[in-house]
Design an enzyme around this catalytic site. Sequence first.
Site, PDB file in Angstrom:
ATOM      1  N   PHE A 218       0.876  -0.881  -0.043  1.00 34.16           N
ATOM      2  CA  PHE A 218       0.057   0.168  -0.061  1.00 34.16           C
ATOM      3  C   PHE A 218       0.892   1.302  -0.109  1.00 34.16           C
ATOM      4  CE2 PHE A 218       0.833  -1.640   4.334  1.00 34.16           C
ATOM      5  CZ  PHE A 218       1.312  -0.399   4.725  1.00 34.16           C
TER       6      PHE A 218
ATOM      7  N   PHE B  30       2.701   3.793   1.542  1.00 33.22           N
ATOM      8  CA  PHE B  30       4.026   3.786   0.823  1.00 33.22           C
ATOM      9  C   PHE B  30       4.800   2.683   1.439  1.00 33.22           C
ATOM     10  CE2 PHE B  30       2.556   8.056  -0.305  1.00 33.22           C
ATOM     11  CZ  PHE B  30       2.378   7.782  -1.613  1.00 33.22           C
TER      12      PHE B  30
END
Length: 171
Positions: A74, A76
């Site tokens: 996801f 980051f």
Amino acid sequence: MKVDLYEKIWMWAALGIVVLFLASLGFSYIGRAIQPPSHVEMIDPEAVRTDEEFGNPGVTINADGSATVVVQAFMFAFLPQEIRVPRGVPVTFRLTSADVIHGFQIVGTNGNTMVVPGYVSQFTTSFSRAGEYLIVCNEYCGLGHHVMSAKLIVEEGAGSAGSVGESGGVR
Ligand code: CUA
């Protein structure tokens, strides 16, 4: 039919280039085991975080000694941030994204796949050298793309016959 000498040279050169490209493709596919994933499995990206499997990402050692690694990507980061697997056993990675397209590249190995929302990416590989490997996202996914990374640690596991000469193979 009369073909001019220069025409012949160009024709053979073009044919040679095609043969060279096909040979390099074959070498990558067979010699270096670089192959596209053939696995198709779908998942609702909005349900990834509550999914039984991907909501609890991590490493499972199977009864036959092989490992299964479940990874959630996801913005980051990757979960888990640190992945530990034994050396010399088949390791199956199962990945999915909770938002946008990410990449998952284990630097210096043939472990590399896109992580596409809505799909489960899966590939199996094994690591012959113990040590620490960097995992990076190699698909631009937003402002924090450059910090999106994780760590893979390949350990001299019980499943791998640890011959003395071969260990310590950290690159
Ligand atoms: Cu995730 Cu770039």
